[in-house]
Every structure is written in C-alpha cells, then in structure tokens.
Design a protein around this motif. Sequence first.
Motif, PDB file in Angstrom:
ATOM      1  N   PRO A  62       5.018  -2.698  -2.243  1.00 38.54           N
ATOM      2  CA  PRO A  62       3.472  -2.408  -2.286  1.00 38.54           C
ATOM      3  C   PRO A  62       2.774  -3.126  -1.164  1.00 38.54           C
ATOM      4  CG  PRO A  62       4.628  -2.859  -4.297  1.00 38.54           C
ATOM      5  CD  PRO A  62       5.462  -3.184  -3.234  1.00 38.54           C
ATOM      6  N   VAL A  63       1.628  -2.659  -0.612  1.00 35.13           N
ATOM      7  CA  VAL A  63       0.768  -3.055   0.174  1.00 35.13           C
ATOM      8  C   VAL A  63      -0.578  -2.637   0.199  1.00 35.13           C
ATOM      9  CG1 VAL A  63       2.656  -3.177   2.000  1.00 35.13           C
ATOM     10  CG2 VAL A  63       1.140  -1.185   2.078  1.00 35.13           C
ATOM     11  N   ILE A  64      -1.420  -3.398   0.734  1.00 33.31           N
ATOM     12  CA  ILE A  64      -2.872  -3.385   1.044  1.00 33.31           C
ATOM     13  C   ILE A  64      -3.080  -3.096   2.304  1.00 33.31           C
ATOM     14  CG2 ILE A  64      -5.038  -4.518   0.571  1.00 33.31           C
ATOM     15  CD1 ILE A  64      -4.362  -5.526  -1.878  1.00 33.31           C
ATOM     16  N   VAL A  65      -3.649  -2.156   2.762  1.00 33.56           N
ATOM     17  CA  VAL A  65      -4.243  -1.818   4.114  1.00 33.56           C
ATOM     18  C   VAL A  65      -5.810  -1.567   4.265  1.00 33.56           C
ATOM     19  CG1 VAL A  65      -1.947  -1.139   4.453  1.00 33.56           C
ATOM     20  CG2 VAL A  65      -3.474   0.520   3.855  1.00 33.56           C
ATOM     21  N   SER A  66      -6.128  -1.485   5.379  1.00 32.03           N
ATOM     22  CA  SER A  66      -7.452  -0.746   5.622  1.00 32.03           C
ATOM     23  C   SER A  66      -7.393   0.619   5.000  1.00 32.03           C
ATOM     24  CB  SER A  66      -7.903  -1.106   7.064  1.00 32.03           C
ATOM     25  OG  SER A  66      -7.188   0.044   7.865  1.00 32.03           O
ATOM     26  N   ALA A  72      -4.342   7.790   7.123  1.00 34.35           N
ATOM     27  CA  ALA A  72      -3.164   7.924   8.073  1.00 34.35           C
ATOM     28  C   ALA A  72      -1.984   8.266   7.443  1.00 34.35           C
ATOM     29  CB  ALA A  72      -3.024   7.070   9.049  1.00 34.35           C
ATOM     30  N   VAL A  73      -1.890   7.730   6.087  1.00 34.41           N
ATOM     31  CA  VAL A  73      -0.739   7.905   5.239  1.00 34.41           C
ATOM     32  C   VAL A  73      -0.617   8.352   4.109  1.00 34.41           C
ATOM     33  CG1 VAL A  73       0.397   6.228   6.545  1.00 34.41           C
ATOM     34  CG2 VAL A  73      -0.586   5.710   4.670  1.00 34.41           C
ATOM     35  N   PRO A  74      -1.400   9.700   3.887  1.00 37.54           N
ATOM     36  CA  PRO A  74      -1.633  10.407   2.607  1.00 37.54           C
ATOM     37  C   PRO A  74      -0.276  10.560   1.763  1.00 37.54           C
ATOM     38  CG  PRO A  74      -1.780  11.893   4.173  1.00 37.54           C
ATOM     39  CD  PRO A  74      -1.564  10.646   4.956  1.00 37.54           C
ATOM     40  N   GLY A  75      -0.592  10.082   0.340  1.00 34.50           N
ATOM     41  CA  GLY A  75       0.804  10.046  -0.367  1.00 34.50           C
ATOM     42  C   GLY A  75       1.943   9.083  -0.336  1.00 34.50           C
ATOM     43  N   ARG A  76       1.609   8.182   0.714  1.00 37.18           N
ATOM     44  CA  ARG A  76       2.654   6.913   0.703  1.00 37.18           C
ATOM     45  C   ARG A  76       2.476   6.245  -0.630  1.00 37.18           C
ATOM     46  NH1 ARG A  76       3.922   1.943   2.955  1.00 37.18           N
ATOM     47  NH2 ARG A  76       5.776   2.095   4.045  1.00 37.18           N
ATOM     48  N   ARG A  77       3.855   6.101  -0.886  1.00 36.71           N
ATOM     49  CA  ARG A  77       3.925   5.340  -2.257  1.00 36.71           C
ATOM     50  C   ARG A  77       3.616   3.949  -2.193  1.00 36.71           C
ATOM     51  NH1 ARG A  77       6.905   4.986  -7.232  1.00 36.71           N
ATOM     52  NH2 ARG A  77       8.244   3.104  -7.066  1.00 36.71           N
ATOM     53  N   ASN A  78       3.069   3.389  -3.278  1.00 38.51           N
ATOM     54  CA  ASN A  78       2.758   1.904  -3.180  1.00 38.51           C
ATOM     55  C   ASN A  78       1.773   1.492  -2.129  1.00 38.51           C
ATOM     56  OD1 ASN A  78       4.007   1.300  -5.595  1.00 38.51           O
ATOM     57  ND2 ASN A  78       5.966   1.191  -4.565  1.00 38.51           N
ATOM     58  N   ASP A  83     -11.298  -0.737  -2.694  1.00 39.75           N
ATOM     59  CA  ASP A  83     -12.308   0.175  -2.939  1.00 39.75           C
ATOM     60  C   ASP A  83     -13.466  -0.587  -2.697  1.00 39.75           C
ATOM     61  OD1 ASP A  83     -14.226   1.971  -3.661  1.00 39.75           O
ATOM     62  OD2 ASP A  83     -13.540   1.966  -5.754  1.00 39.75           O
ATOM     63  N   THR A  84     -14.255  -0.449  -1.479  1.00 35.85           N
ATOM     64  CA  THR A  84     -15.548  -1.040  -1.003  1.00 35.85           C
ATOM     65  C   THR A  84     -16.648  -0.271  -1.391  1.00 35.85           C
ATOM     66  OG1 THR A  84     -15.412  -0.031   1.283  1.00 35.85           O
ATOM     67  CG2 THR A  84     -14.317  -2.132   0.925  1.00 35.85           C
ATOM     68  N   GLY A  85     -16.617   0.671  -2.263  1.00 33.41           N
ATOM     69  CA  GLY A  85     -17.557   1.460  -2.550  1.00 33.41           C
ATOM     70  C   GLY A  85     -18.569   0.820  -3.609  1.00 33.41           C
ATOM     71  N   PRO A  86     -19.371   1.504  -4.409  1.00 33.44           N
ATOM     72  CA  PRO A  86     -20.482   0.928  -5.274  1.00 33.44           C
ATOM     73  C   PRO A  86     -19.941  -0.140  -6.181  1.00 33.44           C
ATOM     74  CG  PRO A  86     -20.662   3.312  -5.432  1.00 33.44           C
ATOM     75  CD  PRO A  86     -19.444   2.938  -4.607  1.00 33.44           C
ATOM     76  N   SER A  87     -18.599  -0.060  -6.813  1.00 34.42           N
ATOM     77  CA  SER A  87     -17.773  -0.932  -7.625  1.00 34.42           C
ATOM     78  C   SER A  87     -17.698  -2.349  -6.920  1.00 34.42           C
ATOM     79  CB  SER A  87     -16.630  -0.311  -8.161  1.00 34.42           C
ATOM     80  OG  SER A  87     -15.643  -0.319  -7.318  1.00 34.42           O
ATOM     81  N   ALA A  88     -17.722  -2.605  -5.529  1.00 31.17           N
ATOM     82  CA  ALA A  88     -17.128  -3.862  -4.905  1.00 31.17           C
ATOM     83  C   ALA A  88     -18.506  -4.964  -5.287  1.00 31.17           C
ATOM     84  CB  ALA A  88     -17.239  -3.627  -3.806  1.00 31.17           C
ATOM     85  N   ILE A  89     -18.086  -5.865  -5.419  1.00 33.57           N
ATOM     86  CA  ILE A  89     -18.811  -7.198  -5.778  1.00 33.57           C
ATOM     87  C   ILE A  89     -19.427  -7.641  -4.424  1.00 33.57           C
ATOM     88  CG2 ILE A  89     -18.958  -9.596  -6.695  1.00 33.57           C
ATOM     89  CD1 ILE A  89     -16.762  -8.382  -8.575  1.00 33.57           C
ATOM     90  N   ARG A  90     -20.814  -7.837  -4.305  1.00 29.91           N
ATOM     91  CA  ARG A  90     -21.446  -8.280  -2.990  1.00 29.91           C
ATOM     92  C   ARG A  90     -22.260  -9.562  -2.954  1.00 29.91           C
ATOM     93  NH1 ARG A  90     -21.076  -3.977   0.755  1.00 29.91           N
ATOM     94  NH2 ARG A  90     -20.339  -2.118  -0.112  1.00 29.91           N
ATOM     95  N   VAL A  99     -13.324  -6.935  -4.985  1.00 35.93           N
ATOM     96  CA  VAL A  99     -13.205  -5.682  -5.143  1.00 35.93           C
ATOM     97  C   VAL A  99     -12.696  -5.619  -6.678  1.00 35.93           C
ATOM     98  CG1 VAL A  99     -13.007  -4.702  -2.832  1.00 35.93           C
ATOM     99  CG2 VAL A  99     -11.152  -5.044  -4.367  1.00 35.93           C
ATOM    100  N   THR A 100     -13.084  -4.321  -7.375  1.00 35.75           N
ATOM    101  CA  THR A 100     -12.905  -4.296  -8.798  1.00 35.75           C
ATOM    102  C   THR A 100     -11.620  -3.222  -8.759  1.00 35.75           C
ATOM    103  OG1 THR A 100     -14.402  -2.825  -9.275  1.00 35.75           O
ATOM    104  CG2 THR A 100     -14.917  -4.985  -9.569  1.00 35.75           C
ATOM    105  N   ARG A 101     -11.589  -2.616  -7.986  1.00 39.81           N
ATOM    106  CA  ARG A 101     -10.436  -1.358  -7.759  1.00 39.81           C
ATOM    107  C   ARG A 101      -9.940  -1.325  -6.556  1.00 39.81           C
ATOM    108  NH1 ARG A 101     -14.257   3.505  -9.790  1.00 39.81           N
ATOM    109  NH2 ARG A 101     -14.984   3.429  -7.407  1.00 39.81           N
ATOM    110  N   LEU A 102      -8.587  -0.747  -6.544  1.00 40.78           N
ATOM    111  CA  LEU A 102      -8.057  -0.209  -5.333  1.00 40.78           C
ATOM    112  C   LEU A 102      -7.873   1.374  -5.194  1.00 40.78           C
ATOM    113  CD1 LEU A 102      -5.023  -2.873  -5.554  1.00 40.78           C
ATOM    114  CD2 LEU A 102      -6.859  -2.887  -4.011  1.00 40.78           C
ATOM    115  N   VAL A 103      -7.752   1.702  -3.906  1.00 39.63           N
ATOM    116  CA  VAL A 103      -7.685   3.266  -3.663  1.00 39.63           C
ATOM    117  C   VAL A 103      -6.300   3.451  -3.425  1.00 39.63           C
ATOM    118  CG1 VAL A 103      -8.408   4.973  -2.175  1.00 39.63           C
ATOM    119  CG2 VAL A 103     -10.012   3.260  -2.873  1.00 39.63           C
ATOM    120  N   ALA A 104      -5.471   4.602  -3.912  1.00 39.63           N
ATOM    121  CA  ALA A 104      -4.187   5.015  -3.584  1.00 39.63           C
ATOM    122  C   ALA A 104      -4.374   5.770  -2.462  1.00 39.63           C
ATOM    123  CB  ALA A 104      -3.503   5.471  -4.765  1.00 39.63           C
ATOM    124  N   ALA A 105      -2.927   5.933  -1.850  1.00 36.67           N
ATOM    125  CA  ALA A 105      -2.888   6.880  -0.617  1.00 36.67           C
ATOM    126  C   ALA A 105      -2.655   8.231  -1.127  1.00 36.67           C
ATOM    127  CB  ALA A 105      -1.569   6.366   0.147  1.00 36.67           C
TER     128      ALA A 105
END
Length: 105
Positions: A62-66, A72-78, A83-90, A99-105
């Motif tokens: 499992p990795v966190i990436v930009s 660039a790696v759609p569908g890559r497992r783990n 998630d830097t969208g509206p749910s991010a804490i600023r 952040v409150t959430r992560l986005v999956a590939a």
Amino acid sequence: MTTILNLTPHDIVVGDTTIKASGCVARVTATDVTIGNCPVTGAPVIKRQFGDVTGLPADDTPVIVSAMVLAAVPGRRNTFAPDTGPSAIRDDAGRIVAVTRLVAA
C-alpha cells in the motif's frame, strides 16, 4: 497492522494519523514539446507528454502518491492519493493541513 508507504516528499495527515514521508518519491516522467507561440504574448507554448512512473514498489505494498502519479497508474492495487478537494482540512491561509479521505487508483 498493515502499514502504508508515503511516496510523496512531505508528511501526509489523514484524520488523526500522520504518515511520514519515506524519503523515496514516486514520479511521472515528462517531456516538453514546443508547439508554437502564444498569439497574445509571444511566449512559447508547450505540450507536456507524460511517460513512465518511477519509484513505485514492484509488489502491491500500500502506497500514497501524488495525484499526478495516481492518474498515471489507473487501477493499480493499493495505490492512493490524498483527497485535496472540498473535504480537506485547511488552515486560515487555505493551506491543506490534513485530509479526511484518500483517492484510489
């Protein structure tokens, strides 16, 4: 407990958990091709072509990436990005502090 490897250049705070930067950074290679000049300013205009991703483990650790690496790696497992969208804490200046959430590939 499963751990997650942070392959960004900075610590990531997800909720109450800080995931320290690992010191290794996953990146997407890019090549710039000049395609002309801006008709208003005359400045060169480029097209950026993205290529291979470097710095990812070969297994399904499992990795966190930009977001750019994630795209660039759609569908890559783990593989996740913050998630830097509206749910991010600023903070008061608008900088993301968690952040409150992560986005999956």
